[in-house]
Design a protein around this motif. Sequence first.
Motif, mmCIF file in Angstrom:
data_model
loop_
_atom_site.group_PDB
_atom_site.id
_atom_site.type_symbol
_atom_site.label_atom_id
_atom_site.label_comp_id
_atom_site.label_asym_id
_atom_site.label_seq_id
_atom_site.Cartn_x
_atom_site.Cartn_y
_atom_site.Cartn_z
ATOM 1 N N PHE A 67 0.850 -1.199 0.000
ATOM 2 C CA PHE A 67 0.000 0.000 0.000
ATOM 3 C C PHE A 67 0.882 1.245 0.000
ATOM 4 O O PHE A 67 1.962 1.261 0.607
ATOM 5 N N THR A 68 0.399 2.290 -0.653
ATOM 6 C CA THR A 68 1.097 3.568 -0.674
ATOM 7 C C THR A 68 0.101 4.687 -0.397
ATOM 8 O O THR A 68 -0.910 4.799 -1.095
ATOM 9 N N ILE A 69 0.408 5.503 0.601
ATOM 10 C CA ILE A 69 -0.438 6.653 0.925
ATOM 11 C C ILE A 69 0.205 7.903 0.347
ATOM 12 O O ILE A 69 1.432 8.051 0.368
ATOM 13 N N SER A 70 -0.619 8.787 -0.196
ATOM 14 C CA SER A 70 -0.111 10.028 -0.761
ATOM 15 C C SER A 70 -1.135 11.123 -0.530
ATOM 16 O O SER A 70 -2.272 10.836 -0.146
ATOM 17 N N ARG A 71 -0.737 12.357 -0.758
ATOM 18 C CA ARG A 71 -1.666 13.458 -0.513
ATOM 19 C C ARG A 71 -1.421 14.592 -1.478
ATOM 20 O O ARG A 71 -0.358 14.754 -2.039
ATOM 21 N N GLU A 72 -2.469 15.381 -1.666
ATOM 22 C CA GLU A 72 -2.381 16.644 -2.370
ATOM 23 C C GLU A 72 -2.743 17.701 -1.342
ATOM 24 O O GLU A 72 -3.907 17.905 -1.064
ATOM 25 N N LYS A 73 -1.754 18.337 -0.802
ATOM 26 C CA LYS A 73 -1.986 19.242 0.320
ATOM 27 C C LYS A 73 -2.889 20.405 -0.067
ATOM 28 O O LYS A 73 -3.758 20.804 0.688
ATOM 29 N N VAL A 74 -2.695 20.937 -1.249
ATOM 30 C CA VAL A 74 -3.490 22.092 -1.662
ATOM 31 C C VAL A 74 -4.967 21.749 -1.697
ATOM 32 O O VAL A 74 -5.814 22.548 -1.318
ATOM 33 N N ARG A 75 -5.269 20.539 -2.148
ATOM 34 C CA ARG A 75 -6.664 20.146 -2.269
ATOM 35 C C ARG A 75 -7.160 19.399 -1.052
ATOM 36 O O ARG A 75 -8.306 19.017 -0.987
ATOM 37 N N THR A 76 -6.246 19.175 -0.086
ATOM 38 C CA THR A 76 -6.581 18.412 1.111
ATOM 39 C C THR A 76 -7.204 17.073 0.743
ATOM 40 O O THR A 76 -8.299 16.719 1.186
ATOM 41 N N MET A 77 -6.521 16.379 -0.131
ATOM 42 C CA MET A 77 -6.926 15.047 -0.556
ATOM 43 C C MET A 77 -5.866 14.056 -0.104
ATOM 44 O O MET A 77 -4.680 14.364 -0.100
ATOM 45 N N VAL A 78 -6.305 12.877 0.217
ATOM 46 C CA VAL A 78 -5.372 11.804 0.512
ATOM 47 C C VAL A 78 -5.818 10.559 -0.241
ATOM 48 O O VAL A 78 -7.020 10.352 -0.443
ATOM 49 N N TYR A 79 -4.832 9.777 -0.688
ATOM 50 C CA TYR A 79 -5.099 8.595 -1.476
ATOM 51 C C TYR A 79 -4.440 7.379 -0.831
ATOM 52 O O TYR A 79 -3.432 7.503 -0.133
ATOM 53 N N LEU A 80 -4.993 6.229 -1.089
ATOM 54 C CA LEU A 80 -4.391 4.981 -0.659
ATOM 55 C C LEU A 80 -4.376 4.038 -1.857
ATOM 56 O O LEU A 80 -5.428 3.544 -2.265
ATOM 57 N N GLN A 81 -3.189 3.855 -2.432
ATOM 58 C CA GLN A 81 -3.023 2.914 -3.530
ATOM 59 C C GLN A 81 -2.753 1.547 -2.934
ATOM 60 O O GLN A 81 -1.788 1.374 -2.197
ATOM 61 N N MET A 82 -3.613 0.597 -3.248
ATOM 62 C CA MET A 82 -3.511 -0.737 -2.660
ATOM 63 C C MET A 82 -3.225 -1.739 -3.772
ATOM 64 O O MET A 82 -4.034 -1.922 -4.682
ATOM 65 N N ASN A 83 -2.057 -2.354 -3.705
ATOM 66 C CA ASN A 83 -1.644 -3.347 -4.692
ATOM 67 C C ASN A 83 -1.514 -4.720 -4.046
ATOM 68 O O ASN A 83 -1.424 -4.839 -2.821
ATOM 69 N N THR A 84 -1.476 -5.721 -4.889
ATOM 70 C CA THR A 84 -1.332 -7.106 -4.424
ATOM 71 C C THR A 84 -2.300 -7.390 -3.272
ATOM 72 O O THR A 84 -1.924 -7.875 -2.198
ATOM 73 N N LEU A 85 -3.549 -7.074 -3.491
ATOM 74 C CA LEU A 85 -4.556 -7.224 -2.441
ATOM 75 C C LEU A 85 -4.778 -8.692 -2.085
ATOM 76 O O LEU A 85 -4.681 -9.583 -2.946
#
Length: 117
Positions: A67-85
């Motif tokens: 899993f990889t967590i990332s964010r776009e601070k300006v938009r106050t968004m956060v993502y969770l990329q989930m691989n090999t589930l």
Amino acid sequence: QVQLVESGGGLVQAGGSLRLSCAASGRTSSIIAMGWYRQAPGKEREFVARIRWSGDTTYADSVKGRFTISREKVRTMVYLQMNTLKPADTAVYYCTGHDPAGRHVTWGQGTQVTVSS
């Protein structure tokens, strides 16, 4: 008040990938970090990943390297990329925001992730 809205859950086969998104709105200035937790049926809610606005990340051992967590601070968004589930990743995934004291500011409504074997 801060509002969090998750999206991106669904049904996927083992080995597949999903990307979760979380949008924060309202008094987002109170948030210094955002994270993901999950709760499987009959189990307690558990930590998955967290990211500070500085970019520092923390992961649960069970998802490191997948899993990889990332964010776009300006938009106050956060993502969770989930691989090999894996089927063990099946749960409702919740987004949360943390204030400078580390307290949960609020929780999203959750998004279901189901991994079939």
